[in-house]
Design an enzyme around this catalytic site. Structure first.
Site, PDB file in Angstrom:
ATOM      1  N   GLU A 258     -60.098 -49.954   8.378  1.00 36.88           N
ATOM      2  CA  GLU A 258     -59.949 -50.547   9.708  1.00 36.88           C
ATOM      3  C   GLU A 258     -58.752 -49.846  10.325  1.00 36.88           C
ATOM      4  OE1 GLU A 258     -61.406 -53.461  11.120  1.00 36.88           O
ATOM      5  OE2 GLU A 258     -62.594 -54.267   9.486  1.00 36.88           O
TER       6      GLU A 258
ATOM      7  N   CYS B  63     -53.894 -53.768  16.954  1.00 45.94           N
ATOM      8  CA  CYS B  63     -54.907 -52.708  17.115  1.00 45.94           C
ATOM      9  C   CYS B  63     -55.837 -53.062  18.258  1.00 45.94           C
ATOM     10  CB  CYS B  63     -55.693 -52.559  15.830  1.00 45.94           C
ATOM     11  SG  CYS B  63     -56.512 -54.089  15.338  1.00 45.94           S
TER      12      CYS B  63
HETATM   13  N1  LIG Z   1     -58.489 -52.047  12.848  1.00 49.59           N
HETATM   14  C1  LIG Z   1     -57.773 -53.056  12.404  1.00 49.59           C
HETATM   15  O1  LIG Z   1     -58.287 -54.135  12.056  1.00 49.59           O
HETATM   16  C2  LIG Z   1     -56.286 -52.906  12.323  1.00 49.59           C
HETATM   17  C3  LIG Z   1     -55.523 -54.029  12.007  1.00 49.59           C
HETATM   18  C4  LIG Z   1     -54.132 -53.886  11.942  1.00 49.59           C
HETATM   19  C5  LIG Z   1     -53.523 -52.658  12.181  1.00 49.59           C
HETATM   20  N2  LIG Z   1     -54.300 -51.593  12.489  1.00 49.59           N
HETATM   21  C6  LIG Z   1     -53.688 -50.300  12.783  1.00 49.59           C
HETATM   22  O2  LIG Z   1     -52.602 -50.075  11.876  1.00 49.59           O
HETATM   23  C7  LIG Z   1     -51.560 -49.350  12.530  1.00 49.59           C
HETATM   24  C8  LIG Z   1     -50.269 -50.120  12.418  1.00 49.59           C
HETATM   25  O3  LIG Z   1     -50.056 -50.496  11.078  1.00 49.59           O
HETATM   26  P1  LIG Z   1     -49.120 -49.610  10.129  1.00 49.59           P
HETATM   27  O4  LIG Z   1     -47.987 -49.048  10.890  1.00 49.59           O
HETATM   28  O5  LIG Z   1     -48.845 -50.417   8.899  1.00 49.59           O
HETATM   29  O6  LIG Z   1     -50.119 -48.409   9.739  1.00 49.59           O
HETATM   30  P2  LIG Z   1     -49.862 -47.259   8.666  1.00 49.59           P
HETATM   31  O7  LIG Z   1     -51.093 -46.469   8.639  1.00 49.59           O
HETATM   32  O8  LIG Z   1     -48.574 -46.593   8.916  1.00 49.59           O
HETATM   33  O9  LIG Z   1     -49.705 -48.055   7.273  1.00 49.59           O
HETATM   34  C9  LIG Z   1     -50.736 -48.895   6.830  1.00 49.59           C
HETATM   35  C10 LIG Z   1     -50.630 -49.022   5.321  1.00 49.59           C
HETATM   36  O10 LIG Z   1     -50.892 -47.754   4.740  1.00 49.59           O
HETATM   37  C11 LIG Z   1     -49.845 -47.412   3.834  1.00 49.59           C
HETATM   38  N3  LIG Z   1     -49.796 -45.963   3.757  1.00 49.59           N
HETATM   39  C12 LIG Z   1     -49.122 -45.099   4.556  1.00 49.59           C
HETATM   40  N4  LIG Z   1     -49.348 -43.828   4.171  1.00 49.59           N
HETATM   41  C13 LIG Z   1     -50.199 -43.882   3.100  1.00 49.59           C
HETATM   42  C14 LIG Z   1     -50.818 -42.930   2.249  1.00 49.59           C
HETATM   43  N5  LIG Z   1     -50.610 -41.618   2.387  1.00 49.59           N
HETATM   44  N6  LIG Z   1     -51.634 -43.358   1.259  1.00 49.59           N
HETATM   45  C15 LIG Z   1     -51.843 -44.698   1.073  1.00 49.59           C
HETATM   46  N7  LIG Z   1     -51.294 -45.650   1.843  1.00 49.59           N
HETATM   47  C16 LIG Z   1     -50.479 -45.244   2.840  1.00 49.59           C
HETATM   48  C17 LIG Z   1     -48.641 -48.084   4.416  1.00 49.59           C
HETATM   49  O11 LIG Z   1     -47.630 -48.231   3.456  1.00 49.59           O
HETATM   50  C18 LIG Z   1     -49.231 -49.412   4.844  1.00 49.59           C
HETATM   51  O12 LIG Z   1     -49.323 -50.264   3.724  1.00 49.59           O
HETATM   52  C19 LIG Z   1     -52.005 -49.189  13.962  1.00 49.59           C
HETATM   53  O13 LIG Z   1     -52.610 -47.940  14.145  1.00 49.59           O
HETATM   54  C20 LIG Z   1     -53.034 -50.285  14.138  1.00 49.59           C
HETATM   55  O14 LIG Z   1     -53.967 -49.998  15.157  1.00 49.59           O
HETATM   56  C21 LIG Z   1     -55.672 -51.686  12.575  1.00 49.59           C
HETATM   57  N1  LIG Z   2     -57.949 -59.056  14.592  1.00 52.11           N
HETATM   58  C1  LIG Z   2     -56.825 -58.987  15.557  1.00 52.11           C
HETATM   59  C2  LIG Z   2     -56.257 -57.580  15.649  1.00 52.11           C
HETATM   60  C3  LIG Z   2     -55.881 -56.948  14.341  1.00 52.11           C
HETATM   61  C4  LIG Z   2     -55.227 -55.618  14.602  1.00 52.11           C
HETATM   62  O1  LIG Z   2     -54.046 -55.440  14.693  1.00 52.11           O
HETATM   63  C5  LIG Z   2     -57.316 -59.405  16.943  1.00 52.11           C
HETATM   64  O2  LIG Z   2     -58.515 -59.639  17.110  1.00 52.11           O
HETATM   65  O3  LIG Z   2     -56.462 -59.433  17.872  1.00 52.11           O
END
Ligand SMILES: NC(=O)c1ccc[n+]([C@@H]2O[C@H](COP(=O)([O-])OP(=O)(O)OC[C@H]3O[C@@H](n4cnc5c(N)ncnc54)[C@H](O)[C@@H]3O)[C@@H](O)[C@H]2O)c1
Ligand SMILES: N[C@@H](CCC=O)C(=O)O
Length: 514
Positions: free
Chosen positions: A285, A319
């Site tokens: 995600e 996100c």
């Molecule tokens: N689509 C969704 O449901 C959703 C939900 C929440 C956040 N997000 C996205 O997440 C981002 C923000 O969260 P963030 O800053 O924690 O993201 P990030 O990608 O920096 O980190 C996410 C996780 O991945 C780990 N990570 C980082 N590099 C890695 C690697 N090389 N291998 C394995 N794990 C690794 C981090 O430690 C953390 O636990 C934004 O882009 C947001 O849009 C998406």
């Molecule tokens: N599920 C959350 C978003 C998660 C991502 O950061 C929403 O629907 O706002």
């Protein structure tokens, strides 16, 4: 068992609830600055090298000193998880579900403490923290019921003298990697979806929010989860990220986070390592660049309210956040002016104070990245409001509005992940949908319109995983709006949806000749 119903959000206009939240802070303060261990096979392991988790509203305040797993710890956790899988996979699915129901009850009793911890560790304002914890409880309740519903498989065709069965079985050891922004809900939801389906888990939470993850693993133990089912391996992604993803005994990776990291994981997991006998499954995600489209025939007050709430809730660190407002030209100025007016009323400050709508962004890296995008925005469009920050104590950025952007501008296409919304004008509704579809992502979107035919066009053509009509584009509720996106927003999975658990299992056909 009562049918699933989402956890009600707390009414903070009620004095009693506000006092309960304040009491939550008192409970959290008792363990602030604690040393946090790894948990492998139920064993607590304290490492020399630790991560210093601080309060993003006041970096002098330490939330916890979190042990950092090394590759040796990751290897130990992998071995424990493989061994535990041999027995956990055979535990009756209803028993696995019961553990989730009990965990939900414990989390419900502790929700003000857990929310208060999110206010401190993630900088979440009260309503946002409350919603995060509520969503975590929803995942526990919903996935428990889903597992029971799937426990007997699916009926398939039968013939005389033959008994054909189609059942779901677990995959094996899953690596669950979670983000800091829904530090309880998504961490808990992805971990228990993997566990309730009979897999064992190596949980690597985001470094910024490892303390609430630890509290969750403790809570699962209190609910009866056997040792070794969820192994808690916080640590630097540089040290163990690739190791966990590449490991030949990793059967699947459940990742929630940025596009950049998600693509890295997807590519690395595709490589078959020495001794690996399966193709790893990746559930990802990822990021979003979400748009609210405002039609000319629309409730413009609703449009403005929806944009403000979706753009600046939790400082835009979602996100699903509305980082783009695409407005049909004949109502553009009206909507922009009203959004500006409403945004001026937002309060920014320490989220421990209930009266603050917006808290800080998560850390210095985010702070600098967002302000860099503000400078880009000044080159690409017109700065209408905000664009400033204060990092004297925490990492506070004021809600920021840019106008008159070209649809191809960088701040219209790249995920900023902060309190920044960019306005672009469309000559008509069709062009507005084309602009809404012009990013690499496909996560959420909303259309504010009274025109039924335009809404139906959006239903067909607005290419996002979660599309909302006449409301904001954040705040999906588990079971009601399954959540997940298309294109570079992930692998099209839908957390909190009817097909999500199936991603953590594989189907087995058994046919007996009588
Ligand atoms: N689509 C969704 O449901 C959703 C939900 C929440 C956040 N997000 C996205 O997440 C981002 C923000 O969260 P963030 O800053 O924690 O993201 P990030 O990608 O920096 O980190 C996410 C996780 O991945 C780990 N990570 C980082 N590099 C890695 C690697 N090389 N291998 C394995 N794990 C690794 C981090 O430690 C953390 O636990 C934004 O882009 C947001 O849009 C998406
Ligand atoms: N599920 C959350 C978003 C998660 C991502 O950061 C929403 O629907 O706002």
């Amino acid at each position: 068992m009562i049918p699933y119903k989402h956890e009600p959000l707390t009414d903070f206009s009620n004095e009693e609830n506000r006092q309960a939240y304040e009491q939550g802070f008192k409970v959290v303060k008792e363990y602030l600055g604690q040393e946090i261990p790894l948990i492998i096979g139920g064993e607590r392991i304290y490492t020399e090298d630790k991560m210093e988790n601080f309060n993003p509203s006041d970096r002098e305040e330490m939330i916890g000193y979190v042990s950092k797993a090394t590759q040796e710890h990751a290897e130990k956790a992998m071995q424990v998880a493989q061994e535990t899988f041999k027995t956990w996979r055979k535990v009756n699915p209803e028993v696995r579900a019961d553990i989730l129901f009990r965990a939900a009850a414990i989390a419900r009793r502790r929700k003000f403490e857990l929310s208060a911890l999110l206010s401190k560790e993630a900088g979440k304002p009260w309503p946002e923290a409350d919603a995060d914890v509520a969503e975590g409880i929803d995942f526990l309740e919903y996935y428990g019921r889903q597992m029971i519903a799937m426990k007997d498989g699916v009926p398939i065709a039968q013939r005389p003298g033959e008994d054909n069965r189609f059942n779901y079985i677990p995959l094996g050891v899953g690596v669950v990697i979670s983000p800091w922004n829904f530090a309880f809900a998504i961490m808990a939801g992805t971990a228990v979806a993997a566990a309730v389906t009979g897999n064992t888990v190596l949980l690597k939470p985001a470094s910024n929010t490892s303390v609430i993850a630890y509290k969750f693993v403790e809570l699962m133990e209190q609910a009866g989860l056997p040792a070794g089912v969820i192994n808690f391996v916080p640590g630097s992604s540089r040290d163990i990220g690739d190791y966990l993803v590449d490991h030949p005994k990793t059967r699947f990776v459940s990742f929630t986070g940025s596009r950049e990291v998600g693509v890295r994981i997807f590519e690395r997991a595709a490589k078959v390592q020495e001794g690996q006998i399966w193709l790893k499954r990746v559930i990802a995600e990822m990021g979003g660049k979400d748009t609210i489209v405002v039609d000319s025939d629309a409730d413009l007050e609703l449009a403005a309210q929806s944009i403000v709430k979706s753009a600046f809730g939790f400082s835009g660190q979602k996100c699903s956040a509305c980082s783009r407002a695409v407005v049909v030209s004949d109502v553009y100025d009206q909507v922009l002016d009203r959004v500006t007016e409403l945004t001026k009323e937002l309060t920014v400050g320490n989220p421990e104070d209930y009266n603050n709508f917006m808290g800080p962004v998560i850390d210095k890296g985010s702070y600098d990245k967002i302000l860099n995008y503000v400078e880009v925005g000044k080159e690409e469009g017109r700065l209408v409001l905000g664009g400033t920050g204060d990092d004297s104590k925490g990492y506070f950025i004021n809600p920021t509005i840019f106008a008159d952007l070209d649809p191809e501008a960088r701040i219209m296409k790249e995920e900023i992940f902060g309190p920044v919304v960019a306005f672009a004008k469309a000559k008509d509704f069709d062009e507005a949908i084309d602009i809404a579809n012009n990013t690499d992502y496909g996560l959420t979107g909303a259309v504010i319109s009274n025109n039924r035919f335009h809404l139906e066009k959006a239903r067909e053509d607005f290419h996002v995983g979660n599309l909302y009509f006449n409301r904001g584009c954040t705040a999906a509720v588990v079971g009601y709006q399954p959540f997940g996106g298309f294109n570079m927003s992930g692998t099209d999975s839908k957390a909190g949806g009817p097909d999500y658990l199936a991603l953590h299992m594989q189907a087995k056909t058994v046919s007996e000749m009588h």
